[in-house]
Design a protein around this motif. Structure first.
Motif, PDB file in Angstrom:
ATOM      1  N   SER A 159       6.626   7.485   6.996  1.00 31.91           N
ATOM      2  CA  SER A 159       7.723   7.494   6.017  1.00 31.91           C
ATOM      3  C   SER A 159       7.005   7.562   4.509  1.00 31.91           C
ATOM      4  O   SER A 159       5.685   7.606   4.512  1.00 31.91           O
ATOM      5  CB  SER A 159       8.448   6.284   6.147  1.00 31.91           C
ATOM      6  N   ALA A 160       8.043   7.626   3.608  1.00 29.05           N
ATOM      7  CA  ALA A 160       7.581   7.886   2.210  1.00 29.05           C
ATOM      8  C   ALA A 160       6.754   6.618   1.763  1.00 29.05           C
ATOM      9  O   ALA A 160       5.882   6.867   1.045  1.00 29.05           O
ATOM     10  CB  ALA A 160       8.908   8.142   1.373  1.00 29.05           C
ATOM     11  N   SER A 167       7.293  12.055   0.534  1.00 31.28           N
ATOM     12  CA  SER A 167       8.370  12.023  -0.315  1.00 31.28           C
ATOM     13  C   SER A 167       8.031  12.602  -1.504  1.00 31.28           C
ATOM     14  O   SER A 167       6.967  13.020  -2.256  1.00 31.28           O
ATOM     15  CB  SER A 167       8.384  10.433  -0.484  1.00 31.28           C
ATOM     16  N   PHE A 187      13.802  18.030   3.850  1.00 31.97           N
ATOM     17  CA  PHE A 187      13.941  16.465   3.145  1.00 31.97           C
ATOM     18  C   PHE A 187      15.177  16.475   3.107  1.00 31.97           C
ATOM     19  O   PHE A 187      16.106  16.999   3.098  1.00 31.97           O
ATOM     20  CB  PHE A 187      13.122  16.500   1.591  1.00 31.97           C
ATOM     21  N   GLN A 199      13.013  12.109   0.808  1.00 34.28           N
ATOM     22  CA  GLN A 199      12.157  11.810   1.890  1.00 34.28           C
ATOM     23  C   GLN A 199      11.868  12.932   3.131  1.00 34.28           C
ATOM     24  O   GLN A 199      13.165  13.576   3.223  1.00 34.28           O
ATOM     25  CB  GLN A 199      12.562  10.437   2.606  1.00 34.28           C
TER      26      GLN A 199
END
Length: 415
Positions: A159-160, A167, A187, A199
């Protein structure tokens, strides 16, 4: 007077000769009539007592949603059954005709496989049946294909917060006194537009969760804004970007097989094999005539056991993918007459040995050919050996037997 008596005597002799000749003629005619009568009686008797027909069993039908292998219903003949994909066989997969005219085993039937019968959904999830698949409806606090993750503790992969590459800032523009922001392909916007962030969309997870088309034949790897596919060791990614193809180590000389052994390419790897003839036993002995065939040495005339031993033994190696759809032919055996010699007029095929016999059946494909057919799918990785024999008959007299020893290398993957 004596002369007259002589004439009378001659006449009496002639009369006696004619009488004897007539009796001889009548005797011959009577003998011919008696022979004709006996022949007629024999013919009538043969018609009155015909040869007893061969014992057979009632015809069998293929189960609904299944198939039947075997068309002969005489004593000792077998009939095999299998079910279509998505169904499981209940009853007997093989039935044999008995001498009393009945079949062994129980009548087979095909029952639809319930994907939800194993209760795959965890943590209170509800299982919904689909075509050869299932779907779980999860409670609000759970997520995942089988409701195995807590929703609040299952962040998307990479994940970001874990990797800045996943991100990025949105692209914003002022349009009619309002700010509009958008994200690059791959994204999605997280948060409000004023302070949101783009993200990465994990395509691998989304497509798997939503039951979409399979992105990759093997493994999907998420990358910023997209994804790419990878293949297991021993395979190479094809030009379509998602399919995997086996690398033939044998043809590329990437094997480590030593002298005397032969390289056999398998799914994801290779095997070094060295077929061996069986050791001599009694009057039966073999000599290796090629890397994959043994031939029996000549038998003593009086040795019945030697003549009934396999005349040839051949070795065959087949790579198979895991979960191969069934039924599918795997191997064929055929016979051919030597020049100037009559060939067999009848063949019999059978499975002589090996493990997992229930996965295979043998049936005739034409007068001189038999086929080994896979009727139950095999899951890898595993190695299975099955022996198939072919017996030759001429005028119902056994001539020779040939044995094929087949080794199946089942891959861990379905490609």
């Amino acid at each position: 007077q004596s002369c007259l008596s002589r004439q009378q005597l001659l006449a009496a002799i002639r009369q006696m000769q004619q009488l004897l000749k007539g009796q001889e003629t009548r005797f011959s005619e009577g003998l011919r009539a008696m022979r004709s009568r006996l022949s007629s009686l024999h013919s009538t008797l043969a018609k009155a007592t015909p040869e007893a027909p061969a014992v057979s069993c009632p015809a069998l039908q293929a189960p609904t949603d299944g198939r039947k292998f075997g068309t002969k219903y005489l004593v000792e003949h077998e009939v095999h059954f299998t079910c279509d994909p998505g169904f499981q066989l209940l009853g007997s997969s093989t039935r044999t005709c008995q001498a009393n005219g009945t079949w062994t085993g129980q009548e087979p039937r095909c029952e639809e496989i319930s994907e939800c019968s194993s209760s795959p959904c965890q943590n209170g999830g509800t299982c919904l049946e689909g075509l050869n698949q299932f779907r779980c409806l999860c409670p609000q606090q759970w997520t995942g294909a089988t409701c195995q993750h807590r929703a609040q503790t299952a962040p998307p992969a990479r994940s970001a917060t874990e990797d800045p590459a996943f991100s990025r800032q949105p692209r914003c523009a002022q349009v009619a006194q309002a700010q509009q922001c958008s994200c690059d392909p791959g994204f999605h916007m997280s948060g409000m537009a004023a302070n949101g962030i783009c993200q990465d969309l994990n395509e691998c997870e989304v497509f798997q969760r939503d039951g979409g088309p399979r992105l990759c034949a093997h493994s999907c790897v998420n990358i910023p804004g997209s994804f790419h596919c990878s293949c297991p060791t021993g395979y190479v990614l094809l030009g379509d970007g998602k399919s995997c193809e086996d690398i033939d180590e044998c043809s590329l000389s990437q094997d480590n097989c030593t002298g005397g052994s032969t390289c056999i390419n398998t799914g994801g790897g290779f095997q070094c094999v060295t077929p061996q003839c069986p050791p001599a036993a009694g009057n039966v002995s073999y000599v290796k005539t090629s890397p994959f065939q043994c031939e029996r040495n000549p038998c003593p005339m009086e040795s019945r056991s030697c003549h009934h031993a396999p005349k040839t033994i051949s070795f065959h190696y087949l790579p198979l993918p895991s979960g191969l759809l069934t039924p599918t032919p795997l191997f064929r055996m055929a016979t051919a007459a030597a020049p100037g010699r009559p060939g067999p007029d009848s063949l019999r095929f059978g499975i002589a040995g090996g493990k997992s016999r229930g996965h295979f059946v043998v049936q005739r494909s034409d007068r001189h050919t038999g086929e080994l057919i896979l009727v139950q799918s095999l899951q890898g990785p595993q190695t299975i050996q099955v022996d198939v024999d072919m017996s030759e008959y001429l005028d119902r007299v056994f001539q020779a037997k040939h044995l094929s020893k087949i080794t199946l290398f089942v891959s861990a993957y379905g490609f």
